[in-house]
Write an enzyme that holds these catalytic residues in place. Structure first.
Site, short mmCIF file in Angstrom:
data_model
loop_
_atom_site.label_atom_id
_atom_site.label_comp_id
_atom_site.label_asym_id
_atom_site.label_seq_id
_atom_site.Cartn_x
_atom_site.Cartn_y
_atom_site.Cartn_z
N ASN A 25 0.84 -1.20 0.00
CA ASN A 25 0.00 0.00 0.00
C ASN A 25 0.87 1.24 0.00
O ASN A 25 2.06 1.18 0.31
CB ASN A 25 -0.85 0.08 1.29
CG ASN A 25 -1.84 -1.05 1.41
OD1 ASN A 25 -2.35 -1.55 0.42
ND2 ASN A 25 -2.14 -1.45 2.64
N ASP A 27 0.71 4.61 2.27
CA ASP A 27 0.02 5.13 3.46
C ASP A 27 -0.10 6.65 3.40
O ASP A 27 0.91 7.34 3.19
CB ASP A 27 0.77 4.73 4.73
CG ASP A 27 0.83 3.22 4.94
OD1 ASP A 27 0.05 2.50 4.26
OD2 ASP A 27 1.63 2.77 5.78
N GLU A 154 -4.37 -9.06 4.12
CA GLU A 154 -4.86 -7.94 3.32
C GLU A 154 -4.98 -8.32 1.84
O GLU A 154 -5.15 -7.44 0.99
CB GLU A 154 -3.94 -6.73 3.49
CG GLU A 154 -4.10 -6.08 4.86
CD GLU A 154 -3.25 -4.85 5.05
OE1 GLU A 154 -3.62 -4.01 5.89
OE2 GLU A 154 -2.20 -4.72 4.39
N GLY A 240 4.55 -6.06 26.10
CA GLY A 240 5.48 -7.09 25.63
C GLY A 240 4.83 -8.13 24.75
O GLY A 240 3.93 -7.85 23.95
N ASP A 262 5.08 6.61 16.83
CA ASP A 262 4.14 6.09 15.82
C ASP A 262 4.24 4.56 15.82
O ASP A 262 5.28 4.02 15.44
CB ASP A 262 4.52 6.68 14.45
CG ASP A 262 3.61 6.20 13.32
OD1 ASP A 262 2.70 5.38 13.59
OD2 ASP A 262 3.81 6.64 12.18
N ALA A 265 3.24 -0.34 11.87
CA ALA A 265 4.18 -1.38 11.38
C ALA A 265 5.00 -2.02 12.50
O ALA A 265 5.94 -2.77 12.21
CB ALA A 265 5.11 -0.83 10.30
N ALA A 266 4.66 -1.76 13.75
CA ALA A 266 5.37 -2.42 14.85
C ALA A 266 5.18 -3.94 14.73
O ALA A 266 6.14 -4.71 14.84
CB ALA A 266 4.83 -1.93 16.19
N GLY A 267 3.95 -4.36 14.46
CA GLY A 267 3.66 -5.79 14.32
C GLY A 267 4.32 -6.38 13.08
O GLY A 267 4.84 -7.51 13.12
N ASP A 268 4.35 -5.63 12.00
CA ASP A 268 4.96 -6.12 10.75
C ASP A 268 6.46 -6.33 10.95
O ASP A 268 7.03 -7.34 10.50
CB ASP A 268 4.75 -5.11 9.61
CG ASP A 268 3.28 -4.77 9.43
OD1 ASP A 268 2.43 -5.62 9.74
OD2 ASP A 268 2.98 -3.64 8.99
#
Ligand code: RIB
Length: 334
Positions: A25, A27, A154, A240, A262, A265-268
């Site tokens: 994508n 953003d 997605e 955690g 921000d 994308a922490a999970g990515d």
């Protein structure tokens, strides 16, 4: 478009190849003081256009860590796609299999980030929605060559299931970030997944268990384990990561204390860093410790692909943290 192999800080190719199948994508990011409520109008000082998409973010993060990574996904024939290619090329990702669908537009995500760094995201899928099981079949050689396949949600569910099945049949490790969680999660997908990484909300949606307490997390993770998934990692932001693992047992790794700017994308980045460590033969706990550090760095920076650290930055951060812990212990002991 680049086909060059990613290299690490020493200029050497890392062993282990990662294939990311998923979304790309662009953003549109606006910073706000607080999230608007229904009927409220608020002002943002600016808007940034940043390459994103859960799949592309994972590929980008893995690339910056220095691993050999290919991206399989779909974009339109437009300037947003070119922005995406530039970003992934810079990270050393093989983008030669990103399919340009001329009749589609590149996916776009509208992201609002509040003063605590939390976000709300609306995705307009565009070309991502046109990535078909046949597209995966046409690039099956990528599945033969890789060691680990990263998937998110997605792209169409039928495509996710098909890719997971093909990967499983080839004995590849399948890591799933089940975001966004679909209304109906296909049961057959569980059987193809080795590692799942939902966040707290997604875990509750997948299992129907209230995950606000440690007890709830424990029950929910167990439900996912019972479905045949060997490694369950629930990312909990500032709390955690909770792990229920067939190989390392149950553990809860605390988050690193950082000021979040921000969290996009922490999970990515966590998922990519996890895969990066697993392809090098590290165990799930070691991999999660490392991934925790990578996502801690990511949340201190703005944007998705613009926030991914290089391997040497992560190593320097970890060394600094160890020194800080030694100093603190010395001070505490007087
Ligand atoms: O996980 C963050 C990503 O979700 C963003 O980059 C956005 O594109 C959406 O896919």
């Amino acid at each position: 478009m680049s086909t060059k192999k990613a290299v690490n800080g020493n200029g050497k190719c890392k062993s282990g190849k990662i294939l990311v199948i998923g979304s790309l994508n662009v953003d549109m990011v606006v910073d706000v003081d607080h999230m608007p409520v229904v009927g409220e109008t608020i002002i943002s000082a600016d808007m940034d256009m940043i390459p994103g998409g859960k799949g592309a973010n994972q590929a980008c993060a893995a690339g910056y860590l220095g691993t050999n990574v290919s991206m399989l996904g779909a974009v339109g024939d437009d300037s947003y796609a070119r922005l995406q290619f530039m970003s992934l090329d810079k990270a050393g990702v093989d983008t030669s299999r990103v399919i340009v669908k001329k009749e589609e537009k590149t996916g776009v995500a509208f992201i609002t980030v509040n003063r605590n760094g939390e976000n709300c995201i609306v995705v307009v899928s565009g070309a991502n929605a046109a990535l078909s099981p046949q597209d995966i079949d046409a690039h099956q050689d990528l599945l033969d060559e890789c060691d680990v396949v990263l998937l998110q949600m997605e792209i169409p569910m039928a495509t996710v299931c098909h890719a997971a099945r093909l990967a499983k049949d080839r004995g590849k490790m399948v890591i799933l970030d089940p975001a966004p969680v679909p209304a109906v999660f296909p049961e057959e997908l569980y059987a193809c997944v080795d590692v799942i990484k939902p966040n707290r909300t997604e875990t509750a949606m997948l299992t129907g268990v209230d995950c606000r307490t440690e007890e709830g997390l424990k029950r929910a993770a167990k439900r996912l384990r019972v479905k045949g998934i060997r490694e369950v990692l629930v990312t909990l932001g500032g709390d955690g990561v909770y792990i229920d693992s067939a190989t390392c047992g149950i553990s809860h790794i605390p988050a690193r204390r950082v000021q979040a700017l921000d969290t996009t994308a922490a999970g990515d980045s966590f998922t990519a860093a996890l895969a990066f460590m697993l392809v090098q033969g590290k165990n799930i706990r070691e991999a999660a410790e490392f991934a925790n550090t990578v996502s801690a760095i990511v949340v201190t920076r703005k944007g998705a692909q613009t926030s991914m650290p290089m391997l040497d930055e992560v190593v320097a951060y970890m060394e600094q943290d160890i020194m800080w812990q030694i100093e603190t212990r010395k001070e505490a002991q007087g």
